[in-house]
Each structure stands twice: as structure tokens, then as C-alpha cells.
Design a protein around this motif. Structure first.
Motif, PDB file in Angstrom:
ATOM      1  N   VAL A  92      -4.831  -0.432 -15.930  1.00  0.00           N
ATOM      2  CA  VAL A  92      -5.076   0.766 -15.129  1.00  0.00           C
ATOM      3  C   VAL A  92      -4.322   1.961 -15.712  1.00  0.00           C
ATOM      4  O   VAL A  92      -4.852   3.077 -15.776  1.00  0.00           O
ATOM      5  CB  VAL A  92      -4.676   0.514 -13.664  1.00  0.00           C
ATOM      6  N   THR A  93      -3.094   1.727 -16.165  1.00  0.00           N
ATOM      7  CA  THR A  93      -2.318   2.809 -16.770  1.00  0.00           C
ATOM      8  C   THR A  93      -3.010   3.334 -18.028  1.00  0.00           C
ATOM      9  O   THR A  93      -3.107   4.554 -18.228  1.00  0.00           O
ATOM     10  CB  THR A  93      -0.900   2.311 -17.131  1.00  0.00           C
ATOM     11  N   THR A  94      -3.493   2.443 -18.868  1.00  0.00           N
ATOM     12  CA  THR A  94      -4.184   2.856 -20.094  1.00  0.00           C
ATOM     13  C   THR A  94      -5.410   3.696 -19.762  1.00  0.00           C
ATOM     14  O   THR A  94      -5.680   4.725 -20.409  1.00  0.00           O
ATOM     15  CB  THR A  94      -4.605   1.618 -20.915  1.00  0.00           C
ATOM     16  N   ASN A  95      -6.160   3.290 -18.740  1.00  0.00           N
ATOM     17  CA  ASN A  95      -7.340   4.040 -18.323  1.00  0.00           C
ATOM     18  C   ASN A  95      -6.959   5.466 -17.911  1.00  0.00           C
ATOM     19  O   ASN A  95      -7.581   6.444 -18.345  1.00  0.00           O
ATOM     20  CB  ASN A  95      -8.027   3.309 -17.162  1.00  0.00           C
ATOM     21  N   LEU A  96      -5.925   5.584 -17.104  1.00  0.00           N
ATOM     22  CA  LEU A  96      -5.529   6.904 -16.607  1.00  0.00           C
ATOM     23  C   LEU A  96      -4.954   7.781 -17.711  1.00  0.00           C
ATOM     24  O   LEU A  96      -5.142   9.006 -17.709  1.00  0.00           O
ATOM     25  CB  LEU A  96      -4.518   6.749 -15.471  1.00  0.00           C
ATOM     26  N   ARG A  97      -4.258   7.179 -18.654  1.00  0.00           N
ATOM     27  CA  ARG A  97      -3.660   7.965 -19.737  1.00  0.00           C
ATOM     28  C   ARG A  97      -4.713   8.577 -20.659  1.00  0.00           C
ATOM     29  O   ARG A  97      -4.432   9.559 -21.362  1.00  0.00           O
ATOM     30  CB  ARG A  97      -2.706   7.087 -20.563  1.00  0.00           C
ATOM     31  N   GLN A  98      -5.893   8.029 -20.662  1.00  0.00           N
ATOM     32  CA  GLN A  98      -6.959   8.546 -21.506  1.00  0.00           C
ATOM     33  C   GLN A  98      -7.638   9.780 -20.907  1.00  0.00           C
ATOM     34  O   GLN A  98      -8.477  10.403 -21.561  1.00  0.00           O
ATOM     35  CB  GLN A  98      -8.009   7.452 -21.746  1.00  0.00           C
ATOM     36  N   ARG A  99      -7.252  10.156 -19.704  1.00  0.00           N
ATOM     37  CA  ARG A  99      -7.890  11.282 -19.022  1.00  0.00           C
ATOM     38  C   ARG A  99      -7.121  12.583 -19.289  1.00  0.00           C
ATOM     39  O   ARG A  99      -5.902  12.580 -19.399  1.00  0.00           O
ATOM     40  CB  ARG A  99      -7.973  11.022 -17.517  1.00  0.00           C
ATOM     41  N   ASP A 100      -7.870  13.670 -19.374  1.00  0.00           N
ATOM     42  CA  ASP A 100      -7.234  14.969 -19.582  1.00  0.00           C
ATOM     43  C   ASP A 100      -6.366  15.348 -18.386  1.00  0.00           C
ATOM     44  O   ASP A 100      -5.316  15.967 -18.538  1.00  0.00           O
ATOM     45  CB  ASP A 100      -8.295  16.060 -19.795  1.00  0.00           C
ATOM     46  N   ARG A 101      -6.818  14.962 -17.210  1.00  0.00           N
ATOM     47  CA  ARG A 101      -6.102  15.312 -15.984  1.00  0.00           C
ATOM     48  C   ARG A 101      -6.442  14.298 -14.904  1.00  0.00           C
ATOM     49  O   ARG A 101      -7.587  13.834 -14.824  1.00  0.00           O
ATOM     50  CB  ARG A 101      -6.496  16.718 -15.525  1.00  0.00           C
ATOM     51  N   ILE A 102      -5.452  13.943 -14.100  1.00  0.00           N
ATOM     52  CA  ILE A 102      -5.672  13.036 -12.978  1.00  0.00           C
ATOM     53  C   ILE A 102      -5.702  13.866 -11.705  1.00  0.00           C
ATOM     54  O   ILE A 102      -4.742  14.588 -11.407  1.00  0.00           O
ATOM     55  CB  ILE A 102      -4.561  11.971 -12.893  1.00  0.00           C
ATOM     56  N   ARG A 103      -6.792  13.771 -10.982  1.00  0.00           N
ATOM     57  CA  ARG A 103      -6.953  14.605  -9.787  1.00  0.00           C
ATOM     58  C   ARG A 103      -7.194  13.744  -8.549  1.00  0.00           C
ATOM     59  O   ARG A 103      -7.523  12.573  -8.640  1.00  0.00           O
ATOM     60  CB  ARG A 103      -8.137  15.559  -9.968  1.00  0.00           C
ATOM     61  N   GLY A 104      -7.074  14.392  -7.400  1.00  0.00           N
ATOM     62  CA  GLY A 104      -7.446  13.752  -6.145  1.00  0.00           C
ATOM     63  C   GLY A 104      -6.311  12.999  -5.472  1.00  0.00           C
ATOM     64  O   GLY A 104      -5.335  12.612  -6.103  1.00  0.00           O
ATOM     65  N   VAL A 137       0.846  -1.188   0.000  1.00  0.00           N
ATOM     66  CA  VAL A 137       0.000   0.000   0.000  1.00  0.00           C
ATOM     67  C   VAL A 137       0.886   1.244   0.000  1.00  0.00           C
ATOM     68  O   VAL A 137       1.746   1.405   0.878  1.00  0.00           O
ATOM     69  CB  VAL A 137      -0.926   0.027   1.226  1.00  0.00           C
ATOM     70  N   PHE A 138       0.667   2.102  -0.994  1.00  0.00           N
ATOM     71  CA  PHE A 138       1.422   3.351  -1.116  1.00  0.00           C
ATOM     72  C   PHE A 138       0.454   4.534  -1.149  1.00  0.00           C
ATOM     73  O   PHE A 138      -0.692   4.404  -1.571  1.00  0.00           O
ATOM     74  CB  PHE A 138       2.215   3.406  -2.434  1.00  0.00           C
ATOM     75  N   TYR A 139       0.963   5.700  -0.760  1.00  0.00           N
ATOM     76  CA  TYR A 139       0.297   6.957  -1.070  1.00  0.00           C
ATOM     77  C   TYR A 139       1.067   7.592  -2.227  1.00  0.00           C
ATOM     78  O   TYR A 139       2.295   7.528  -2.267  1.00  0.00           O
ATOM     79  CB  TYR A 139       0.318   7.905   0.129  1.00  0.00           C
ATOM     80  N   GLU A 140       0.348   8.202  -3.168  1.00  0.00           N
ATOM     81  CA  GLU A 140       1.025   8.811  -4.307  1.00  0.00           C
ATOM     82  C   GLU A 140       0.303  10.073  -4.753  1.00  0.00           C
ATOM     83  O   GLU A 140      -0.922  10.181  -4.621  1.00  0.00           O
ATOM     84  CB  GLU A 140       1.121   7.815  -5.471  1.00  0.00           C
ATOM     85  N   ALA A 141       1.070  11.017  -5.257  1.00  0.00           N
ATOM     86  CA  ALA A 141       0.509  12.261  -5.781  1.00  0.00           C
ATOM     87  C   ALA A 141      -0.053  12.021  -7.178  1.00  0.00           C
ATOM     88  O   ALA A 141       0.500  11.227  -7.939  1.00  0.00           O
ATOM     89  CB  ALA A 141       1.585  13.341  -5.818  1.00  0.00           C
ATOM     90  N   PRO A 142      -1.131  12.699  -7.546  1.00  0.00           N
ATOM     91  CA  PRO A 142      -1.734  12.457  -8.862  1.00  0.00           C
ATOM     92  C   PRO A 142      -0.804  12.753 -10.031  1.00  0.00           C
ATOM     93  O   PRO A 142      -0.866  12.067 -11.053  1.00  0.00           O
ATOM     94  CB  PRO A 142      -2.963  13.381  -8.869  1.00  0.00           C
ATOM     95  N   HIS A 143       0.087  13.747  -9.887  1.00  0.00           N
ATOM     96  CA  HIS A 143       0.968  14.083 -11.003  1.00  0.00           C
ATOM     97  C   HIS A 143       2.123  13.093 -11.168  1.00  0.00           C
ATOM     98  O   HIS A 143       2.843  13.157 -12.162  1.00  0.00           O
ATOM     99  CB  HIS A 143       1.517  15.507 -10.841  1.00  0.00           C
TER     100      HIS A 143
END
Length: 302
Positions: free
Chosen positions: A225-237, A179-185
Motif C-alpha cells: 500500500v505504501t508503494t502504491n501511494l508513493r507513486q502518486r503525485d499527490r494524496i488527497r481526500g 481503525v484510525f482517521y488520518e490526514a492525507p499529508h
């Protein structure tokens, strides 16, 4: 003075009993204000001072629940200098609560050093349970909860992050959930490193905005999961990342084929060979020329 809690006492008796002197580690909501406990509110109202990671952030919570207890800052930059002051006050009978901006203090937040110092000084330390992002994400992840490792935040720099993941991979057993914590960027770079260490089919879960309106869980292989996130304009939260790790020797992790890693980057990120070599050099803390020479050695063996 009687202790603050007693398993044989009724709820009403416990509520009317004065707090004992000491340190109270109080869990606060990680998003949904409804997740605060009745006991936490009572403690925050009853202590003499509340030590806060950010007094402005905590004041919003206190105002919402009508808590008027004085606050004082206690964050990563001043916790060490605050400790003698807090210890002196508690030795005289003060009751001090410490809270982070969200979740349990001491878990990747201020509080651990103060708790250790209080214990060493013979001062009572009371945990007041509350919300926690790591455990909340874990129980809803669908990954193994019998054996897990909380690893906090990974290093921000690519080479150090990859080394940290390799160290974890070499010291964990099969089906351990990390389990990790990570920044959206940084989440995409971290997922790339996870794939480099554990492979493209490694199961991961990315949980975002836990307990908030836009709470989300992305479950699947690291490539999915990476492919899903790459399709987004911005990753937030705020993100909690969970990895289903398998045991890998450090030697194996360090000797992953350059050509194989290039192919992974070309597939996942559409990089050409030159840019892939630059990325691998950063990941492994090597020069680009060293990585290129290793690639040439690999190809010569074929």
C-alpha cells in the motif's frame, strides 16, 4: 409528553408525533447527501436549534433539504462554554440537535461532552443513527469485523505517534482490526510507523473519500500500500486507515532492531543510513547519537 419513538407505532404515527424535549445526536452524510435518513431530516426540521461544528458547512446541508431551523456553533473550542446554555434551554423544554460536519457527532467530533453533561443533568439524549466513516470502511475492508478497536486520530508528532501505536500493539489481541482517521499529508509517515511496529507484511487498508465520487480502497501489506501511494503525485481526500494488528509486547515493540528498521526504510523509502537514523530518532523520541550507539551495540553482537 410521549417519547419521540415507539416500536409499536406505525411509521406514519411516529412521523406525526411531536419531538420530546432533550438532546438529539444526529448523524449526517460523510460525502453522499443521499445517505441522510428520513428521520434525521424530520428531527432537524422539528428541533428548536441545531448546534453545528461549522454553521457554514451545515447550512449547505440544511438548504439542500429545505430545513430552516436556526443554527448555533458548537465546536471543539467553544463546546464547554456552550454546555450551560444548552442545558438551561433543555431544562425549560427545548429540543436541541447537535451535528458535526460529517458523520456521527461525538466520534472524533464535538458532541461527546454535551451528551455526558445532558445525561448527568437528567436530560434525555436521543441518538439519530447515520453515516460513519469508521464503520463504513471497516465493513468493506475485508479485515476482521468481529473484533475491532476505533482509535481515532493518531498524534501528529512522529515520536508520540510511534508511542501510541506501540501502546495499542501491546494491549490488543491477534487479528484485532484497528481503525484510525488520518490526514492525507501524514498517511505515508503513519504507514511507516505501522510497518515499524507490526512488520512489513502487516495487512492494512487505506480507504479514501468514502461514499464520494472517487471512493477508493487500497488493500494489501503495508509495504504494498505504501508503494502504491508513493507513486502518486499527490494524496488527497479524507482517509480511514485500518490495520490488522497482532499482539506484540511493549518491550518487543520498543526493542525492535535499529539495523532492521534501517533496512526497512532503505527499501521502502530509499533513504541512506544517515537519513534513516534521523527518522528512527524522531520515531522513538531519542537523539540521533543514542540511536547510533544502539546500532553500534547491535553490530558488535553479530
Amino acid at each position: 409528553m410521549m417519547p419521540e419513538d415507539d416500536s409499536d407505532a406505525s411509521v406514519e404515527e411516529q412521523s406525526n408525533r411531536p419531538l420530546a424535549p432533550g438532546l438529539y445526536l444526529v448523524g449526517t452524510p460523510i460525502g453522499n447527501l443521499g445517505d441522510i435518513t428520513l428521520r434525521a431530516i424530520r428531527v432537524l426540521r422539528s428541533v428548536d436549534r441545531i448546534a453545528c461544528e461549522d454553521t457554514r458547512q451545515t447550512q449547505k446541508l440544511l438548504n439542500h433539504f429545505g430545513v430552516t431551523t436556526p443554527t448555533v456553533s458548537c465546536h471543539e473550542h467553544n463546546e464547554a462554554e456552550r454546555i450551560p446554555e444548552f442545558l438551561a434551554a433543555m431544562h425549560k423544554g427545548a429540543r436541541i440537535a447537535i451535528v458535526s460536519d460529517a458523520g456521527m457527532p461525538g466520534i472524533s467530533d464535538p458532541g461527546m461532552h454535551l451528551a455526558v453533561a445532558a445525561i448527568e443533568a437528567g436530560i434525555a439524549v436521543h441518538p439519530i443513527p447515520g453515516a460513519n466513516a469508521a464503520l463504513s470502511a471497516l465493513v468493506a475492508s475485508g479485515l476482521n469485523t468481529d473484533r475491532f478497536l476505533y482509535a481515532g486520530f493518531l498524534p501528529a508528532k512522529a515520536g508520540a505517534r510511534r508511542s501510541a501505536l506501540e501502546d495499542i500493539a501491546s494491549s490488543t489481541t491477534d487479528r484485532t482490526t484497528i481503525v484510525f482517521y488520518e490526514a492525507p499529508h501524514r498517511i505515508l509517515e503513519t504507514l511507516s510507523d505501522v510497518q515499524a511496529v507490526w512488520g512489513a507484511q502487516c495487512r492494512v487498508v487505506v480507504s479514501r473519500e468514502l461514499t464520494k465520487l472517487h471512493e477508493e480502497f487500497l488493500r494489501g501489506s503495508v509495504t504494498e500500500v505504501t508503494t502504491n501511494l508513493r507513486q502518486r503525485d499527490r494524496i488527497r481526500g479524507e482517509i480511514t486507515l485500518l490495520v490488522e494488528a497482532r499482539a506484540i509486547s511493549k518491550e518487543s515493540a520498543l526493542s525492535d532492531g535499529i539495523a532492521e528498521r534501517i533496512a526497512e526504510l532503505q527499501q521502502a523509502e530509499n533513504l541512506d543510513e544517515k537519513d534513516a537514523l534521523k527518522r528512527i530518532a524522531r520515531e522513538r523520541g531519542l537523539s540521533k547519537s543514542d540511536v547510533y550507539r544502539e546500532l553500534q551495540r547491535e553490530r558488535a553482537k553479530r
